[in-house]
Design a protein around this motif. Structure first.
Motif, PDB file in Angstrom:
ATOM      1  N   ALA A  12       0.835  -1.205   0.000  1.00 15.56           N
ATOM      2  CA  ALA A  12       0.000   0.000   0.000  1.00 15.56           C
ATOM      3  C   ALA A  12       0.864   1.247   0.000  1.00 15.56           C
ATOM      4  CB  ALA A  12      -0.937  -0.010   1.199  1.00 15.56           C
ATOM      5  N   GLU A  13       1.963   1.172   0.772  1.00 14.14           N
ATOM      6  CA  GLU A  13       2.874   2.313   0.858  1.00 14.14           C
ATOM      7  C   GLU A  13       3.526   2.582  -0.505  1.00 14.14           C
ATOM      8  OE1 GLU A  13       5.462   3.754   4.694  1.00 14.14           O
ATOM      9  OE2 GLU A  13       5.746   1.735   3.917  1.00 14.14           O
ATOM     10  N   GLU A  14       3.892   1.507  -1.182  1.00  9.75           N
ATOM     11  CA  GLU A  14       4.465   1.648  -2.532  1.00  9.75           C
ATOM     12  C   GLU A  14       3.437   2.273  -3.473  1.00  9.75           C
ATOM     13  OE1 GLU A  14       5.884  -2.187  -3.791  1.00  9.75           O
ATOM     14  OE2 GLU A  14       7.393  -2.147  -2.191  1.00  9.75           O
ATOM     15  N   ALA A  15       2.206   1.771  -3.376  1.00 12.40           N
ATOM     16  CA  ALA A  15       1.132   2.296  -4.235  1.00 12.40           C
ATOM     17  C   ALA A  15       0.947   3.785  -3.970  1.00 12.40           C
ATOM     18  CB  ALA A  15      -0.165   1.543  -3.976  1.00 12.40           C
ATOM     19  N   TYR A  16       1.093   4.197  -2.702  1.00 12.14           N
ATOM     20  CA  TYR A  16       0.953   5.616  -2.345  1.00 12.14           C
ATOM     21  C   TYR A  16       2.062   6.435  -2.998  1.00 12.14           C
ATOM     22  CZ  TYR A  16       0.809   9.857   0.469  1.00 12.14           C
ATOM     23  OH  TYR A  16       0.751  11.166   0.877  1.00 12.14           O
ATOM     24  N   ARG A  17       3.300   5.908  -2.928  1.00  7.15           N
ATOM     25  CA  ARG A  17       4.431   6.615  -3.545  1.00  7.15           C
ATOM     26  C   ARG A  17       4.256   6.753  -5.049  1.00  7.15           C
ATOM     27  NH1 ARG A  17       8.094   4.017  -0.174  1.00  7.15           N
ATOM     28  NH2 ARG A  17       8.414   2.421  -1.766  1.00  7.15           N
ATOM     29  N   ASP A  18       3.730   5.682  -5.670  1.00  7.99           N
ATOM     30  CA  ASP A  18       3.610   5.673  -7.137  1.00  7.99           C
ATOM     31  C   ASP A  18       2.288   6.268  -7.631  1.00  7.99           C
ATOM     32  OD1 ASP A  18       5.985   4.396  -7.065  1.00  7.99           O
ATOM     33  OD2 ASP A  18       5.168   2.374  -7.341  1.00  7.99           O
ATOM     34  N   ALA A  19       1.475   6.729  -6.696  1.00  6.23           N
ATOM     35  CA  ALA A  19       0.107   7.130  -7.080  1.00  6.23           C
ATOM     36  C   ALA A  19       0.113   8.240  -8.119  1.00  6.23           C
ATOM     37  CB  ALA A  19      -0.662   7.590  -5.852  1.00  6.23           C
ATOM     38  N   ASN A  20      -0.836   8.118  -9.025  1.00  7.42           N
ATOM     39  CA  ASN A  20      -1.002   9.073 -10.099  1.00  7.42           C
ATOM     40  C   ASN A  20      -2.187   9.978  -9.772  1.00  7.42           C
ATOM     41  OD1 ASN A  20      -0.184  10.013 -12.553  1.00  7.42           O
ATOM     42  ND2 ASN A  20      -0.245   7.969 -13.511  1.00  7.42           N
ATOM     43  N   GLY A  21      -1.951  11.034  -9.059  1.00  5.61           N
ATOM     44  CA  GLY A  21      -3.054  11.948  -8.737  1.00  5.61           C
ATOM     45  C   GLY A  21      -3.730  11.624  -7.411  1.00  5.61           C
ATOM     46  N   PRO A  22      -4.483  12.579  -6.909  1.00  4.79           N
ATOM     47  CA  PRO A  22      -5.076  12.500  -5.569  1.00  4.79           C
ATOM     48  C   PRO A  22      -6.037  11.315  -5.367  1.00  4.79           C
ATOM     49  CG  PRO A  22      -5.835  14.462  -6.736  1.00  4.79           C
ATOM     50  CD  PRO A  22      -4.781  13.852  -7.572  1.00  4.79           C
ATOM     51  N   GLU A  24      -5.914   8.278  -6.621  1.00  5.06           N
ATOM     52  CA  GLU A  24      -5.126   7.071  -6.356  1.00  5.06           C
ATOM     53  C   GLU A  24      -4.415   7.167  -5.012  1.00  5.06           C
ATOM     54  OE1 GLU A  24      -4.069   5.952 -10.981  1.00  5.06           O
ATOM     55  OE2 GLU A  24      -2.491   5.668  -9.482  1.00  5.06           O
ATOM     56  N   GLN A  25      -3.948   8.366  -4.689  1.00  5.14           N
ATOM     57  CA  GLN A  25      -3.297   8.574  -3.390  1.00  5.14           C
ATOM     58  C   GLN A  25      -4.252   8.236  -2.252  1.00  5.14           C
ATOM     59  OE1 GLN A  25      -2.025  12.653  -3.487  1.00  5.14           O
ATOM     60  NE2 GLN A  25       0.119  12.096  -3.856  1.00  5.14           N
ATOM     61  N   LEU A  26      -5.471   8.702  -2.399  1.00  7.00           N
ATOM     62  CA  LEU A  26      -6.461   8.487  -1.351  1.00  7.00           C
ATOM     63  C   LEU A  26      -6.739   6.993  -1.181  1.00  7.00           C
ATOM     64  CD1 LEU A  26      -8.424   9.769   0.674  1.00  7.00           C
ATOM     65  CD2 LEU A  26     -10.112   9.929  -1.145  1.00  7.00           C
ATOM     66  N   LEU A  27      -6.889   6.316  -2.299  1.00 10.02           N
ATOM     67  CA  LEU A  27      -7.149   4.881  -2.272  1.00 10.02           C
ATOM     68  C   LEU A  27      -6.012   4.152  -1.554  1.00 10.02           C
ATOM     69  CD1 LEU A  27      -9.319   3.000  -3.449  1.00 10.02           C
ATOM     70  CD2 LEU A  27      -7.783   2.549  -5.355  1.00 10.02           C
ATOM     71  N   ALA A  28      -4.770   4.529  -1.881  1.00 12.27           N
ATOM     72  CA  ALA A  28      -3.608   3.879  -1.288  1.00 12.27           C
ATOM     73  C   ALA A  28      -3.529   4.160   0.215  1.00 12.27           C
ATOM     74  CB  ALA A  28      -2.343   4.352  -1.992  1.00 12.27           C
ATOM     75  N   LEU A  29      -3.817   5.405   0.577  1.00 14.14           N
ATOM     76  CA  LEU A  29      -3.762   5.766   2.010  1.00 14.14           C
ATOM     77  C   LEU A  29      -4.805   4.974   2.802  1.00 14.14           C
ATOM     78  CD1 LEU A  29      -3.318   9.654   2.016  1.00 14.14           C
ATOM     79  CD2 LEU A  29      -1.774   7.978   3.045  1.00 14.14           C
ATOM     80  N   GLN A  30      -5.985   4.811   2.191  1.00 18.42           N
ATOM     81  CA  GLN A  30      -7.037   4.063   2.882  1.00 18.42           C
ATOM     82  C   GLN A  30      -6.608   2.609   3.065  1.00 18.42           C
ATOM     83  OE1 GLN A  30     -10.191   5.316   0.256  1.00 18.42           O
ATOM     84  NE2 GLN A  30     -11.062   6.727   1.779  1.00 18.42           N
ATOM     85  N   LEU A  56      -6.073  15.199   2.299  1.00 18.97           N
ATOM     86  CA  LEU A  56      -6.285  14.877   0.889  1.00 18.97           C
ATOM     87  C   LEU A  56      -7.763  15.028   0.509  1.00 18.97           C
ATOM     88  CD1 LEU A  56      -4.615  14.037  -1.498  1.00 18.97           C
ATOM     89  CD2 LEU A  56      -4.923  11.653  -0.857  1.00 18.97           C
ATOM     90  N   LYS A  57      -8.623  14.513   1.389  1.00 24.41           N
ATOM     91  CA  LYS A  57     -10.071  14.619   1.124  1.00 24.41           C
ATOM     92  C   LYS A  57     -10.483  16.081   1.021  1.00 24.41           C
ATOM     93  CE  LYS A  57     -12.243  10.441   2.899  1.00 24.41           C
ATOM     94  NZ  LYS A  57     -13.010   9.881   4.018  1.00 24.41           N
ATOM     95  N   ALA A  58      -9.943  16.902   1.943  1.00 29.31           N
ATOM     96  CA  ALA A  58     -10.285  18.328   1.929  1.00 29.31           C
ATOM     97  C   ALA A  58      -9.813  18.957   0.619  1.00 29.31           C
ATOM     98  CB  ALA A  58      -9.649  19.032   3.124  1.00 29.31           C
TER      99      ALA A  58
END
Ligand SMILES: Nc1nc2c(ncn2[C@@H]2O[C@H](COP(=O)(O)OP(=O)(O)OP(=O)(O)O)[C@@H](O)[C@H]2O)c(=O)[nH]1
Ligand SMILES: [Mg+2]
Length: 279
Positions: A12-22, A24-30, A56-58
C-alpha cells in the motif's frame, strides 16, 4: 482471508508513492490505514495516515468545487435543468436514461457497467432537460475514491432522482447521500413518460409560450425560473424588446381573464401564453 499485514502495508505504501493523482493517493492511504500495524507503538503512524487522508479529502473537495478545472470536472449544465439519476448498481439507471434521452449508454446484467457519468438530453413538451446518470452509489460513498467528485456533481444539479428496487436499497441511498442536500425525489418505475411528469413538478422551472396577434401560440415553449416576470420573457425573446415594449396580453393561469393586458412586472405561471405588443 490469509493476509500478511506487514507485506500488505508495504504494498500500500508503494502504491501511495507511485500514485497518479489524488484519487489514487487516497485509495492507497485508505489501504495503508487498513493494513497498518495496530499495536501501541504504531499509534503515531496510524495518526499520521489519518491526518494525510483528511487533508487529501479536503483538497479533493476543494478542487471539485473550483470551476471545472483539474482533477474533478463538474458537468456543464445544458438545457433548462440538470437532473441526476442515482442508485445502486443494476437499478436500471442506464436503461431509463436511454429511454428518456435516446442516449446509447450500455445496459448490462453485470454490475458496475457505467464507469463514468453518462449524459443525455430529454425533451419535455419542447423543453430540453439534461439527464446525468452517475455511476452506482457504493458503500461509504463519500469516502470512496470518486465520492467527492460525484457528490460535487450532485450538489450543483437541480434535482436528483433515486432509483431502487427495495426499501432496503432506498434506505441505503438515503444514508450514503445524507450529505447531499440537493432536492430529491424517488422513482421506481421504468416508464419514461411518467418519469417526465413526476420530475417536471419538482423542478423550479415553467414553460412559457409566445404568440403573434391573431395566431396560435409558437412552438416550442421557452423555459423560465418559476416566479419570472414578463420582463424576463421580453428580454429573452429579443434584446430590443424591452426598449420598445408597450404592453402584453396574457392567456393562461396568471391572467385574470383571457388576453388580460399586463406590464413588465407581471408574474407569469406555467403554460402561460404571452403576446407582446411593441411601440
Ligand atoms: N425488466 C426490467 N429489467 C430491468 C429493470 N431495471 C433494470 N433492469 C435490467 O437490469 C440490468 C441492469 O440495468 P442497467 O440499466 O444497466 O443498470 P444500471 O443502474 O445502469 O447499473 P450499472 O451501470 O451497472 O451500475 C439490465 O439487464 C436491465 O435490463 C426493470 O425495471 N425491469
Ligand atoms: Mg448504468
Amino acid at each position: 482471508m490469509a493476509t500478511n499485514p506487514g507485506f500488505d502495508f508495504q504494498r500500500a505504501e508503494e502504491a501511495y508513492r507511485d500514485a497518479n493523482g489524488p484519487a489514487e493517493q487516497l485509495l492507497a492511504l485508505q489501504k495503508m490505514l487498513k493494513t497498518a500495524p495496530k499495536h501501541k507503538s504504531s499509534e503515531k503512524l496510524n495518526a499520521s495516515i489519518k491526518e494525510r487522508i483528511a487533508k487529501l479529502k479536503a483538497n479533493i473537495e476543494r478542487q471539485s468545487k473550483s470551476s471545472g478545472k483539474g482533477y474533478s470536472p463538474t458537468i456543464k449544465k445544458e438545457g433548462a435543468a440538470q437532473i441526476c439519476l442515482v442508485g445502486k448498481t443494476n437499478s436500471g439507471k442506464s436503461r431509463l436514461l436511454n429511454a428518456l434521452t435516446g442516449t446509447n449508454a450500455e445496459v448490462a446484467e453485470y454490475e458496475f457497467t457505467t464507469k463514468k457519468p453518462e449524459i443525455g438530453i430529454m425533451d419535455y413538451k419542447g423543453i430540453k432537460i439534461q439527464i446525468v446518470e452517475l455511476p452506482a452509489i457504493v458503500k461509504d460513498f463519500e469516502g470512496s475514491v470518486m465520492g467527492p467528485t460525484y457528490s460535487g456533481i450532485l450538489k450543483q444539479s437541480d434535482l436528483m432522482v433515486l432509483l431502487f428496487d427495495t426499501v432496503k436499497d432506498k434506505n441505503f441511498l438515503d444514508k450514503e447521500l445524507s450529505e447531499v442536500k440537493t432536492k430529491r425525489t424517488i422513482y421506481n418505475d421504468q416508464e419514461a413518460e411518467k418519469f417526465k411528469g413526476v420530475v417536471w413538478k419538482m423542478l423550479d422551472v415553467m414553460k412559457i409560450y409566445t404568440k403573434q396577434p391573431g395566431r396560435v401560440k409558437d412552438q416550442p415553449p421557452m423555459a423560465f425560473k418559476k416566479g419570472s416576470t414578463l420582463r424576463d420573457v421580453a428580454k429573452k425573446v429579443h434584446k430590443d424588446f424591452l426598449k420598445s415594449f408597450k404592453y402584453a396580453k396574457v392567456y393562461g393561469k396568471s391572467a385574470k381573464f383571457k388576453g388580460q393586458m399586463v406590464g413588465l412586472d407581471h408574474i407569469l405561471q406555467d403554460d402561460d401564453v404571452v403576446e407582446l405588443h411593441l411601440k
